[in-house]
Design a protein around this motif. Structure first.
Motif, PDB file in Angstrom:
ATOM      1  N   GLU A   1      23.243   3.940  -1.516  1.00 11.49           N
ATOM      2  CA  GLU A   1      23.149   2.694  -0.756  1.00 11.49           C
ATOM      3  C   GLU A   1      23.486   2.905   0.718  1.00 11.49           C
ATOM      4  N   LYS A   2      24.487   3.738   1.010  1.00 12.98           N
ATOM      5  CA  LYS A   2      24.831   4.001   2.405  1.00 12.98           C
ATOM      6  C   LYS A   2      23.660   4.653   3.137  1.00 12.98           C
ATOM      7  N   LEU A   3      23.041   5.610   2.498  1.00 15.13           N
ATOM      8  CA  LEU A   3      21.923   6.309   3.115  1.00 15.13           C
ATOM      9  C   LEU A   3      20.736   5.368   3.308  1.00 15.13           C
ATOM     10  N   LEU A   4      20.448   4.565   2.306  1.00 16.95           N
ATOM     11  CA  LEU A   4      19.338   3.626   2.415  1.00 16.95           C
ATOM     12  C   LEU A   4      19.597   2.591   3.511  1.00 16.95           C
ATOM     13  N   ARG A   5      20.822   2.128   3.640  1.00 18.82           N
ATOM     14  CA  ARG A   5      21.170   1.186   4.713  1.00 18.82           C
ATOM     15  C   ARG A   5      20.968   1.842   6.086  1.00 18.82           C
ATOM     16  N   CYS A   6      21.332   3.104   6.187  1.00 18.29           N
ATOM     17  CA  CYS A   6      21.168   3.830   7.442  1.00 18.29           C
ATOM     18  C   CYS A   6      19.680   3.949   7.802  1.00 18.29           C
ATOM     19  N   ILE A   7      18.862   4.303   6.837  1.00 17.02           N
ATOM     20  CA  ILE A   7      17.420   4.405   7.068  1.00 17.02           C
ATOM     21  C   ILE A   7      16.851   3.036   7.429  1.00 17.02           C
ATOM     22  N   ALA A   8      17.288   2.013   6.721  1.00 18.53           N
ATOM     23  CA  ALA A   8      16.783   0.657   6.954  1.00 18.53           C
ATOM     24  C   ALA A   8      17.157   0.150   8.350  1.00 18.53           C
ATOM     25  N   GLN A   9      18.284   0.575   8.880  1.00 17.88           N
ATOM     26  CA  GLN A   9      18.664   0.149  10.228  1.00 17.88           C
ATOM     27  C   GLN A   9      17.683   0.676  11.269  1.00 17.88           C
ATOM     28  N   GLY A  10      17.111   1.822  11.006  1.00 18.50           N
ATOM     29  CA  GLY A  10      16.124   2.375  11.929  1.00 18.50           C
ATOM     30  C   GLY A  10      14.714   1.892  11.666  1.00 18.50           C
ATOM     31  N   PHE A  11      14.406   1.553  10.430  1.00 15.61           N
ATOM     32  CA  PHE A  11      13.042   1.169  10.059  1.00 15.61           C
ATOM     33  C   PHE A  11      12.980  -0.237   9.486  1.00 15.61           C
ATOM     34  N   PHE A  12      13.839  -1.147   9.962  1.00 13.60           N
ATOM     35  CA  PHE A  12      13.929  -2.487   9.381  1.00 13.60           C
ATOM     36  C   PHE A  12      12.610  -3.249   9.444  1.00 13.60           C
ATOM     37  N   ALA A  13      11.761  -2.937  10.405  1.00  9.97           N
ATOM     38  CA  ALA A  13      10.472  -3.632  10.506  1.00  9.97           C
ATOM     39  C   ALA A  13       9.448  -3.094   9.508  1.00  9.97           C
ATOM     40  N   ASN A  14       9.746  -1.963   8.888  1.00 16.32           N
ATOM     41  CA  ASN A  14       8.819  -1.347   7.942  1.00 16.32           C
ATOM     42  C   ASN A  14       9.179  -1.706   6.504  1.00 16.32           C
ATOM     43  N   VAL A  15       9.096  -2.972   6.203  1.00 22.83           N
ATOM     44  CA  VAL A  15       9.399  -3.466   4.869  1.00 22.83           C
ATOM     45  C   VAL A  15       8.165  -4.186   4.354  1.00 22.83           C
ATOM     46  N   ALA A  16       7.879  -3.985   3.083  1.00 23.07           N
ATOM     47  CA  ALA A  16       6.724  -4.653   2.474  1.00 23.07           C
ATOM     48  C   ALA A  16       7.125  -5.217   1.118  1.00 23.07           C
ATOM     49  N   ARG A  17       6.425  -6.264   0.746  1.00 22.36           N
ATOM     50  CA  ARG A  17       6.718  -6.977  -0.495  1.00 22.36           C
ATOM     51  C   ARG A  17       5.506  -6.907  -1.411  1.00 22.36           C
ATOM     52  N   LEU A  18       5.746  -6.662  -2.700  1.00 23.48           N
ATOM     53  CA  LEU A  18       4.680  -6.579  -3.686  1.00 23.48           C
ATOM     54  C   LEU A  18       4.016  -7.931  -3.855  1.00 23.48           C
ATOM     55  N   SER A  19       2.702  -7.929  -3.890  1.00 21.63           N
ATOM     56  CA  SER A  19       1.949  -9.158  -4.109  1.00 21.63           C
ATOM     57  C   SER A  19       2.181  -9.650  -5.535  1.00 21.63           C
ATOM     58  N   ASN A  20       2.136 -10.944  -5.729  1.00 25.03           N
ATOM     59  CA  ASN A  20       2.360 -11.521  -7.054  1.00 25.03           C
ATOM     60  C   ASN A  20       1.236 -11.224  -8.034  1.00 25.03           C
ATOM     61  N   ASN A  21       0.026 -11.025  -7.539  1.00 20.98           N
ATOM     62  CA  ASN A  21      -1.105 -10.898  -8.456  1.00 20.98           C
ATOM     63  C   ASN A  21      -1.882  -9.596  -8.324  1.00 20.98           C
ATOM     64  N   SER A  22      -1.338  -8.606  -7.647  1.00 23.63           N
ATOM     65  CA  SER A  22      -2.026  -7.313  -7.561  1.00 23.63           C
ATOM     66  C   SER A  22      -1.009  -6.214  -7.302  1.00 23.63           C
ATOM     67  N   ALA A  23      -1.502  -5.015  -7.172  1.00 28.01           N
ATOM     68  CA  ALA A  23      -0.621  -3.869  -6.904  1.00 28.01           C
ATOM     69  C   ALA A  23      -0.490  -3.613  -5.410  1.00 28.01           C
ATOM     70  N   ASP A  24      -0.975  -4.538  -4.602  1.00 25.13           N
ATOM     71  CA  ASP A  24      -0.894  -4.392  -3.152  1.00 25.13           C
ATOM     72  C   ASP A  24       0.417  -4.963  -2.631  1.00 25.13           C
ATOM     73  N   TYR A  25       0.750  -4.553  -1.434  1.00 23.51           N
ATOM     74  CA  TYR A  25       1.942  -5.036  -0.747  1.00 23.51           C
ATOM     75  C   TYR A  25       1.519  -5.779   0.509  1.00 23.51           C
ATOM     76  N   TYR A  26       2.402  -6.648   0.985  1.00 27.38           N
ATOM     77  CA  TYR A  26       2.208  -7.327   2.258  1.00 27.38           C
ATOM     78  C   TYR A  26       3.411  -7.036   3.130  1.00 27.38           C
ATOM     79  N   THR A  27       3.150  -6.587   4.351  1.00 33.22           N
ATOM     80  CA  THR A  27       4.240  -6.253   5.251  1.00 33.22           C
ATOM     81  C   THR A  27       4.967  -7.530   5.666  1.00 33.22           C
ATOM     82  N   VAL A  28       6.262  -7.434   5.810  1.00 33.99           N
ATOM     83  CA  VAL A  28       7.064  -8.582   6.219  1.00 33.99           C
ATOM     84  C   VAL A  28       6.791  -8.900   7.688  1.00 33.99           C
ATOM     85  N   LYS A  29       6.555  -7.888   8.472  1.00 32.37           N
ATOM     86  CA  LYS A  29       6.376  -8.056   9.915  1.00 32.37           C
ATOM     87  C   LYS A  29       5.183  -8.948  10.251  1.00 32.37           C
ATOM     88  N   ASP A  30       4.024  -8.646   9.660  1.00 39.68           N
ATOM     89  CA  ASP A  30       2.822  -9.385  10.043  1.00 39.68           C
ATOM     90  C   ASP A  30       1.898  -9.701   8.866  1.00 39.68           C
TER      91      ASP A  30
END
Length: 181
Positions: A62-91
């Motif tokens: 968790e510490k390592l993941l938090r450290c990575i996330a602090q640098g790449f916080f804009a690079n987060v994506a969420r799984l779509s409800n009806n497919s195997a695709d993701y949608y980026t949180v940013k845009d």
């Protein structure tokens, strides 16, 4: 984190070229990674002794993941409800897991991922992916995540699923005494 686990298993197997070939990794790249880590460790120890700082040698996932996330916080994506695709949180761009990603080939894809890079071919693919708990995101980058009203369900919709990034075919190879991250 997968690459870190791979690195640790390389060291556990005494930097064996045979182990590298059996697992489809380049032994030269891993040998260079060992050299770089050793150099960085010597540098950090020197700086820590000059500044009289205690280095924490524990490696917690968790510490390592938090450290990575602090640098790449804009690079987060969420799984779509009806497919195997993701949608980026940013845009809200539609992206998919790269075919070389273990999550794309083994187990259940995680609901939320942190990624390092996007590759554009016929589709947009995300690579170097780690599963992340979205509840951590507002504490890592409150200026970025708190204003996002379209993700109000950030705290309620997340149900963590345990996913194995190492498929059953190779699980026995990595199940040594090494504590997984």
């Amino acid at each position: 984190l997968l690459l870190l686990n791979l690195f640790r298993h390389y060291l556990y197997n005494e930097r064996s070229k045979k182990w590298c070939y059996d697992n489809g990794v380049n032994p030269g790249v891993l040998a260079r990674a060992v050299d770089l880590r050793d150099h960085l460790e010597r540098y950090l120890k020197r700086i820590a002794s000059e500044k009289r700082v205690q280095l924490d040698s524990s490696l917690e996932h968790e510490k390592l993941l938090r450290c990575i996330a602090q640098g790449f916080f804009a690079n987060v994506a969420r799984l779509s409800n009806n497919s195997a695709d993701y949608y980026t949180v940013k845009d809200s761009r539609k992206v998919s897991l790269h075919p070389s990603c273990l999550y794309a080939n083994y187990g259940i894809p995680p609901q939320w991922v942190l990624y390092h890079e996007v590759t554009l071919t016929t589709s947009e693919y995300i690579r170097n992916v780690s599963q992340i708990n979205p509840r951590l995101l507002p504490s890592i980058a409150p200026h970025y995540f708190e204003p996002l009203k379209r993700h109000e369900d950030l705290f309620t919709a997340y149900t963590p699923k345990t996913t194995s990034v190492v498929g059953t075919k190779r699980k026995h190879q990595f199940g040594h005494d090494i504590k997984p991250l």
